[in-house]
Design an enzyme around this catalytic site. Structure first.
Site, PDB file in Angstrom:
ATOM      1  N   TYR A 153      58.803  88.792  52.507  1.00 12.70           N
ATOM      2  CA  TYR A 153      59.495  90.094  53.770  1.00 12.70           C
ATOM      3  C   TYR A 153      60.725  90.742  53.079  1.00 12.70           C
ATOM      4  O   TYR A 153      60.470  91.788  53.099  1.00 12.70           O
ATOM      5  CB  TYR A 153      59.477  89.533  55.093  1.00 12.70           C
ATOM      6  CG  TYR A 153      58.890  90.604  56.023  1.00 12.70           C
ATOM      7  CD1 TYR A 153      58.284  90.994  56.762  1.00 12.70           C
ATOM      8  CD2 TYR A 153      60.613  90.442  56.497  1.00 12.70           C
ATOM      9  CE1 TYR A 153      58.207  92.285  57.544  1.00 12.70           C
ATOM     10  CE2 TYR A 153      61.002  91.876  57.716  1.00 12.70           C
ATOM     11  CZ  TYR A 153      60.076  93.026  57.725  1.00 12.70           C
ATOM     12  OH  TYR A 153      59.728  93.637  58.880  1.00 12.70           O
ATOM     13  N   LYS A 198      61.894  94.459  51.554  1.00 15.39           N
ATOM     14  CA  LYS A 198      61.909  95.410  52.613  1.00 15.39           C
ATOM     15  C   LYS A 198      63.175  95.251  52.073  1.00 15.39           C
ATOM     16  O   LYS A 198      63.952  96.924  52.095  1.00 15.39           O
ATOM     17  CB  LYS A 198      62.236  94.336  53.843  1.00 15.39           C
ATOM     18  CG  LYS A 198      61.590  94.586  55.310  1.00 15.39           C
ATOM     19  CD  LYS A 198      60.648  95.474  55.224  1.00 15.39           C
ATOM     20  CE  LYS A 198      59.911  95.451  56.396  1.00 15.39           C
ATOM     21  NZ  LYS A 198      59.121  96.702  56.799  1.00 15.39           N
TER      22      LYS A 198
END
Length: 244
Positions: A145, A149
């Protein structure tokens, strides 16, 4: 906007509708997308539609964007919000955990933007808003993640450089702790009640509260407005000062 059936996406869709925009709610679940679209406060010539799309599927993305243009007439704003989590420590993380998160966040943003930008370039106008996260700065158990991001931030900077000459602004928002179904699910996964999880997050945040989807929607409304026409390539952290 993608991932808009619930949470941050739904709140942003509502805010845009309140600002007088026609809105296409895109989500993996078309029934839920349609249900959310039906609740949006549109009137007059404005419309709200729900469309099902897997943002990691190139053909599905092209079909969805074609449908948006056919039903709404044009596309002025793209919000890349679709996202998932598959949290685990690196030594436990599977290839599927990695690929699934990267595909939805990064490949999805790429495919949606590539499909939409040609319409914006032709119109010499557009706003692209990508959702990053404070986790881009690193977060235990979120190697996939965090990488996705932070990738979104680099993607945003590059879009600003390439598309700026065509009247297109590209920016990102990096939310901090926002109360959503996803954060509630995270709380339960680590064995904590959502309310206690929120209280702990608020205590660790300088403004001493958690964020709500409407906080992100407000920032999105600004970055996609005419008032932000001189703002591009930026990532705005909306996190209550958590990363100050």
């Amino acid at each position: 906007m993608t991932g808009a059936a619930r949470g941050i996406g739904a709140a942003t869709a509502r805010r845009f509708a309140e600002e007088g925009a026609s809105v296409a709610v895109l989500d993996l679940d078309e029934a839920e997308a349609a249900k959310t679209a039906a609740t949006l406060p549109v009137d007059g010539d404005e419309k709200a539609i729900g469309i099902g799309v897997d943002v990691a599927d190139a053909a599905a993305v092209e079909a969805a964007v074609t449908r948006v243009v056919e039903e709404l007439g044009k596309v002025d704003v793209l919000v890349n919000n679709a996202g998932i989590t598959r949290d685990n420590l690196l030594f436990k993380m599977t290839e599927d955990d990695w690929d699934s998160v990267i595909n939805v966040h990064l490949r999805g943003a790429f495919l949606m933007t590539r499909a939409v930008q040609k319409h914006m370039v032709e119109a010499k106008f557009g706003k692209i808003l990508n959702l990053s996260s404070v986790s881009a700065l690193g977060n235990r158990g979120q190697a996939n993640y965090s990488a996705a991001k932070m990738g979104i931030q680099g993607f945003t900077r590059t879009l600003a450089l390439e598309l700026g000459p065509f009247g297109i602004n590209a920016n990102a928002i990096a939310p901090g702790f926002i109360v959503t179904e996803m954060t509630d699910a995270t709380a339960r996964r680590v064995g904590v009640e959502p309310e206690a999880y929120r209280e702990a997050a608020a205590a660790a945040t300088p403004v001493r509260r958690v964020g709500w989807p409407e906080d992100i929607a407000a920032a999105a409304a600004y970055l996609c407005s005419d008032e932000a026409s001189y703002v591009t390539g930026q990532t705005l952290y909306v996190d209550g000062g958590a990363k100050v």
